[in-house]
Design a protein around this motif. Structure first.
Motif, PDB file in Angstrom:
ATOM      1  N   LEU A 438      46.939  33.697  29.070  1.00 39.90           N
ATOM      2  CA  LEU A 438      48.090  34.844  28.640  1.00 39.90           C
ATOM      3  C   LEU A 438      48.663  34.274  27.867  1.00 39.90           C
ATOM      4  CD1 LEU A 438      48.830  35.899  32.570  1.00 39.90           C
ATOM      5  CD2 LEU A 438      46.738  36.813  31.454  1.00 39.90           C
ATOM      6  N   LYS A 439      49.145  35.253  26.636  1.00 40.22           N
ATOM      7  CA  LYS A 439      49.827  34.417  25.553  1.00 40.22           C
ATOM      8  C   LYS A 439      51.696  34.914  26.359  1.00 40.22           C
ATOM      9  CE  LYS A 439      46.218  33.225  23.376  1.00 40.22           C
ATOM     10  NZ  LYS A 439      45.951  32.342  22.870  1.00 40.22           N
ATOM     11  N   ILE A 440      51.977  34.160  25.889  1.00 44.45           N
ATOM     12  CA  ILE A 440      53.671  34.756  26.779  1.00 44.45           C
ATOM     13  C   ILE A 440      54.899  34.484  25.118  1.00 44.45           C
ATOM     14  CG2 ILE A 440      55.485  34.262  28.193  1.00 44.45           C
ATOM     15  CD1 ILE A 440      53.067  35.076  29.180  1.00 44.45           C
ATOM     16  N   SER A 441      55.409  35.683  24.798  1.00 42.56           N
ATOM     17  CA  SER A 441      56.597  34.747  24.012  1.00 42.56           C
ATOM     18  C   SER A 441      57.850  35.145  23.952  1.00 42.56           C
ATOM     19  CB  SER A 441      56.145  35.633  22.726  1.00 42.56           C
ATOM     20  OG  SER A 441      56.209  37.188  23.111  1.00 42.56           O
ATOM     21  N   GLU A 442      58.664  34.746  23.935  1.00 40.36           N
ATOM     22  CA  GLU A 442      60.196  34.729  24.403  1.00 40.36           C
ATOM     23  C   GLU A 442      60.393  36.412  24.173  1.00 40.36           C
ATOM     24  OE1 GLU A 442      64.067  33.027  23.173  1.00 40.36           O
ATOM     25  OE2 GLU A 442      62.942  31.889  22.752  1.00 40.36           O
ATOM     26  N   ASP A 443      60.622  37.001  23.251  1.00 42.22           N
ATOM     27  CA  ASP A 443      60.095  38.162  23.104  1.00 42.22           C
ATOM     28  C   ASP A 443      60.176  38.912  24.418  1.00 42.22           C
ATOM     29  OD1 ASP A 443      61.516  38.307  20.297  1.00 42.22           O
ATOM     30  OD2 ASP A 443      59.412  39.107  19.715  1.00 42.22           O
ATOM     31  N   GLN A 444      58.841  38.650  24.633  1.00 45.36           N
ATOM     32  CA  GLN A 444      58.827  39.290  26.615  1.00 45.36           C
ATOM     33  C   GLN A 444      58.891  39.796  27.606  1.00 45.36           C
ATOM     34  OE1 GLN A 444      53.925  37.979  24.889  1.00 45.36           O
ATOM     35  NE2 GLN A 444      54.251  39.044  26.648  1.00 45.36           N
ATOM     36  N   GLU A 499      72.126  43.300  30.092  1.00 47.31           N
ATOM     37  CA  GLU A 499      72.198  41.109  29.163  1.00 47.31           C
ATOM     38  C   GLU A 499      73.467  41.037  29.679  1.00 47.31           C
ATOM     39  OE1 GLU A 499      70.891  40.668  25.023  1.00 47.31           O
ATOM     40  OE2 GLU A 499      69.190  42.038  25.248  1.00 47.31           O
ATOM     41  N   GLY A 500      73.311  40.055  30.806  1.00 44.62           N
ATOM     42  CA  GLY A 500      74.306  39.446  31.663  1.00 44.62           C
ATOM     43  C   GLY A 500      74.361  37.221  31.158  1.00 44.62           C
ATOM     44  N   THR A 501      75.520  37.462  31.751  1.00 37.82           N
ATOM     45  CA  THR A 501      74.730  35.563  31.781  1.00 37.82           C
ATOM     46  C   THR A 501      73.684  35.009  33.142  1.00 37.82           C
ATOM     47  OG1 THR A 501      77.724  34.804  32.338  1.00 37.82           O
ATOM     48  CG2 THR A 501      75.992  33.783  32.818  1.00 37.82           C
ATOM     49  N   GLN A 502      73.491  36.329  33.882  1.00 37.48           N
ATOM     50  CA  GLN A 502      72.638  36.044  34.532  1.00 37.48           C
ATOM     51  C   GLN A 502      70.763  35.761  33.254  1.00 37.48           C
ATOM     52  OE1 GLN A 502      71.523  35.456  38.137  1.00 37.48           O
ATOM     53  NE2 GLN A 502      73.869  35.318  38.043  1.00 37.48           N
ATOM     54  N   TYR A 503      70.664  37.024  32.322  1.00 35.16           N
ATOM     55  CA  TYR A 503      69.669  37.799  32.241  1.00 35.16           C
ATOM     56  C   TYR A 503      69.365  36.077  31.025  1.00 35.16           C
ATOM     57  CZ  TYR A 503      67.546  38.981  27.680  1.00 35.16           C
ATOM     58  OH  TYR A 503      67.090  38.324  26.464  1.00 35.16           O
ATOM     59  N   HIS A 504      70.625  35.721  30.887  1.00 34.90           N
ATOM     60  CA  HIS A 504      70.216  34.292  29.657  1.00 34.90           C
ATOM     61  C   HIS A 504      69.967  33.483  30.103  1.00 34.90           C
ATOM     62  CE1 HIS A 504      71.953  36.388  25.903  1.00 34.90           C
ATOM     63  NE2 HIS A 504      72.836  37.039  26.728  1.00 34.90           N
ATOM     64  N   ASN A 505      70.221  32.969  31.459  1.00 34.44           N
ATOM     65  CA  ASN A 505      69.830  32.249  32.222  1.00 34.44           C
ATOM     66  C   ASN A 505      68.331  32.052  32.894  1.00 34.44           C
ATOM     67  OD1 ASN A 505      72.553  30.947  31.923  1.00 34.44           O
ATOM     68  ND2 ASN A 505      72.847  31.606  34.293  1.00 34.44           N
ATOM     69  N   ALA A 506      67.650  33.288  33.033  1.00 34.54           N
ATOM     70  CA  ALA A 506      66.764  33.813  33.244  1.00 34.54           C
ATOM     71  C   ALA A 506      65.553  33.234  32.318  1.00 34.54           C
ATOM     72  CB  ALA A 506      66.328  35.236  34.186  1.00 34.54           C
ATOM     73  N   VAL A 507      66.199  33.620  31.242  1.00 28.33           N
ATOM     74  CA  VAL A 507      65.000  33.347  29.708  1.00 28.33           C
ATOM     75  C   VAL A 507      65.017  32.135  29.022  1.00 28.33           C
ATOM     76  CG1 VAL A 507      65.259  33.666  27.454  1.00 28.33           C
ATOM     77  CG2 VAL A 507      65.925  35.913  28.742  1.00 28.33           C
ATOM     78  N   GLN A 508      66.147  31.444  29.447  1.00 24.58           N
ATOM     79  CA  GLN A 508      66.173  29.620  29.785  1.00 24.58           C
ATOM     80  C   GLN A 508      65.127  28.996  30.629  1.00 24.58           C
ATOM     81  OE1 GLN A 508      69.935  28.086  29.652  1.00 24.58           O
ATOM     82  NE2 GLN A 508      71.060  28.708  28.167  1.00 24.58           N
ATOM     83  N   LYS A 509      64.879  29.637  32.323  1.00 18.70           N
ATOM     84  CA  LYS A 509      64.379  29.486  32.777  1.00 18.70           C
ATOM     85  C   LYS A 509      62.881  29.520  32.945  1.00 18.70           C
ATOM     86  CE  LYS A 509      62.663  30.149  38.120  1.00 18.70           C
ATOM     87  NZ  LYS A 509      62.752  31.019  39.242  1.00 18.70           N
ATOM     88  N   PHE A 510      62.475  30.735  32.325  1.00 21.87           N
ATOM     89  CA  PHE A 510      61.264  31.279  32.109  1.00 21.87           C
ATOM     90  C   PHE A 510      60.689  30.820  30.661  1.00 21.87           C
ATOM     91  CE2 PHE A 510      62.166  34.272  35.268  1.00 21.87           C
ATOM     92  CZ  PHE A 510      61.488  34.331  35.783  1.00 21.87           C
ATOM     93  N   VAL A 511      61.592  30.550  29.694  1.00 19.77           N
ATOM     94  CA  VAL A 511      60.957  29.901  28.569  1.00 19.77           C
ATOM     95  C   VAL A 511      60.378  28.492  28.976  1.00 19.77           C
ATOM     96  CG1 VAL A 511      62.149  28.445  26.474  1.00 19.77           C
ATOM     97  CG2 VAL A 511      62.677  30.552  26.874  1.00 19.77           C
ATOM     98  N   ALA A 512      61.302  27.471  29.883  1.00 21.95           N
ATOM     99  CA  ALA A 512      61.300  26.228  30.244  1.00 21.95           C
ATOM    100  C   ALA A 512      60.108  26.783  30.937  1.00 21.95           C
ATOM    101  CB  ALA A 512      62.277  25.357  30.984  1.00 21.95           C
ATOM    102  N   VAL A 513      59.595  26.895  32.240  1.00 24.25           N
ATOM    103  CA  VAL A 513      58.593  27.274  33.317  1.00 24.25           C
ATOM    104  C   VAL A 513      57.066  27.682  32.462  1.00 24.25           C
ATOM    105  CG1 VAL A 513      57.671  28.394  34.802  1.00 24.25           C
ATOM    106  CG2 VAL A 513      60.100  28.175  35.349  1.00 24.25           C
TER     107      VAL A 513
END
Length: 518
Positions: A438-444, A499-513
């Motif tokens: 699967l092709k995953i990008s940060e925009d997704q 978009e709030g703190t939870q959103y930004h934390n989740a983005v960082q998490k899935f960028v790493a995963v």
């Protein structure tokens, strides 16, 4: 633009965790002190499950005949408990060690000599001055007793006095009669925590390898939380009893102040062998409320000889014996993905990956949605295998499961069933991404509704539009009114996101995963 499901559960408390791995360690001394200063102790245990092994069985006549695959009868031994969790509600004095009111001890039974621990635990189990809490703890006690007995600590643990099962507490708080019917429909601990404490207790690590060392930080937090929240549930229960007793003093059947305690203590036992000896700081008796609770709701867990003998049910034995003949002609399904998936262009697909996650991997469905992948769950609450296959075929999805039995239906819907091998959701997500390329990008990231798998409206809402859209449906926190935010709404379930703190934390998490930085 990605969004996160609003109104997350409250974060877990900052637990005070002590790892006990040696009898001569400060942590062991602290555990001994805490047990002597506690009137409420919560217990849980982790072990590595005993697996069914397979072997090659030669021709029964002793010749060099064709070997056949046979299912061994599982070894008649109990699993070995590798970790014991003990959470204490401590009554501290000014001169006591610096420790919180609810420390959690993780006792490493693979490292600490069990004979150094047996007496301490035995006295705690048998003491009527300590209320013991557990969730279906009898099974844990059986395995724990077997583990200690195997190391020479005979007779292990035969009983637990003054025990309260969290299931009993739950039914009382829900004003339900505690009968056989309710115990057959026992809620999980995670469900009870959610209903009573509004806490989301993840059971993701329940089946992880508890014999590996060192334990991961996630395993440590998981194990500690399982014991700690038993104390929290009991505190709600105790307050409920206290409030009810104030309004109706006779509710608990009178005032049992010291009678219950005095009847249970063995006056002939040596004071040096009891947790209540004068050198310890444990209270001389439970207070009136705890004593009443122990009298009315407590029970005694007893292990008889039949509990100490591992058994296999007749149904399981019959299945294993008949399995030998069946295995000769049984075709073992292949766990590996063969492809191509139904969304492949060669099969008339649209190149958009779509999955159907069965009940065994529902948590994976939410993770896939968080990275922008279409991941549905069964349309029926209790679907059978045929319904799953039918839904996957009609919607051109690949079924994700951990049930190997589904693989045998591949001939019905070719290349539409994949058995997930990983246990943890993050690992499962990465496994699916790599298996299906699967092709995953940060925009997704965070671009689908995590609640229903729907898509978002293309144009964001203003604050005024969001307030109008949420009226009678969803509450927007007051703290968001002064912030210049854009709101997004799911086109299917109408849930609002921002978009709030939870959103930004989740983005960082899935960028790493998803290893998007690599």
């Amino acid at each position: 633009m990605g969004l996160l499901e609003p109104d997350p559960p409250p974060p877990p408390p900052s637990l005070e965790i002590h790892m006990v791995a040696a009898a001569d360690s400060p942590e062991f001394a602290l555990l001994r002190w805490a047990l002597c200063c506690s009137t409420i102790v919560a217990l849980d245990a982790e072990w590595k499950p005993t697996r069914t092994h397979r072997r090659d069985r030669q021709d029964p006549d002793g010749g060099a005949g064709e070997s056949v695959s046979a299912v061994d009868v599982p070894p008649r031994t109990f699993p070995t408990v590798s970790l014991l969790q003990i959470a204490c509600r401590v009554h501290r004095q000014p001169s006591d060690p610096v420790v919180g009111d609810s420390p959690v001890f993780l006792v490493d039974l693979l490292s600490i000599p069990l004979n150094a621990l047996w007496k301490l635990l035995s006295d705690m189990f048998e003491s009527p001055k300590i209320i013991k809490l557990g969730f279906k703890f009898k099974q844990d006690l059986i395995y724990l007793s077997s583990t200690f007995s195997a190391q020479g600590c005979v007779p292990g643990f035969d009983r637990v006095e003054c025990f309260l099962d969290i299931t009993t507490i739950y039914h009382h708080l829900k004003n339900q009669n505690i009968g056989r019917k309710h115990f057959r429909d026992t809620k999980s601990l995670a469900t009870i925590c959610k209903e009573i404490l509004n806490v989301s207790l993840s059971k993701e690590l329940q089946c992880s390898d508890w014999s590996g060392r060192p334990l991961s930080q996630d395993q440590i937090l998981y194990a500690a939380a399982d014991a700690y929240y038993l104390l929290e549930i009991f505190e709600v229960f105790q307050q409920n009893i206290t409030d009810a007793n104030k309004s109706q003093p006779s509710l608990l059947g009178g005032n049992f102040i010291t009678t219950f305690i005095e009847e249970e203590v063995n006056p002939e036992s040596s004071s040096s062998n009891r947790l209540s000896s004068t050198e310890h700081c444990q209270p001389d008796m439970l207070d009136a409320c705890l004593s009443n609770i122990a009298r009315r709701f407590g029970e005694e867990l007893l292990l008889n000889e039949s509990n100490k003998r591992p058994r296999i049910s007749r149904r399981k034995e019959k299945k294993q014996s008949s399995g030998i003949a069946k295995d000769r002609d049984k075709l073992t399904p292949d766990d590996d993905w063969q492809g191509p998936p139904p969304w492949d262009l060669s099969l008339g697909g649209d190149k958009s990956p779509k999955f159907l996650c069965d009940v065994m991997v529902e948590g994976l469905a939410k993770h896939l949605r968080c990275v922008g992948i279409d991941a549905a769950i069964p349309s029926s609450k209790k679907p059978d295998q045929r319904h799953l296959l039918d839904q996957a075929y009609k919607e051109k999805r690949v079924i994700l499961t951990r049930d190997a039995k589904l693989l045998k239906y591949q001939y019905l819907v070719r290349n539409q069933v994949y058995r997930v091998k990983s246990l943890l959701k993050n690992d499962q997500l990465l496994e699916v991404i790599e298996t299906f390329q699967l092709k995953i990008s940060e925009d997704q990231l965070m671009s689908r509704c995590t609640k229903c798998n729907g898509n978002f409206i293309q144009k964001p809402l203003t604050m005024e539009e969001a307030i109008a859209a949420s009226r009678g449906f969803q509450v927007i926190p007051d703290c968001l009114f002064d912030r210049n935010l854009e709101f997004w709404q799911c086109t299917d379930c109408k849930q609002l996101y921002w978009e709030g703190t939870q959103y930004h934390n989740a983005v960082q998490k899935f960028v790493a995963v998803c290893k998007l930085n690599n």
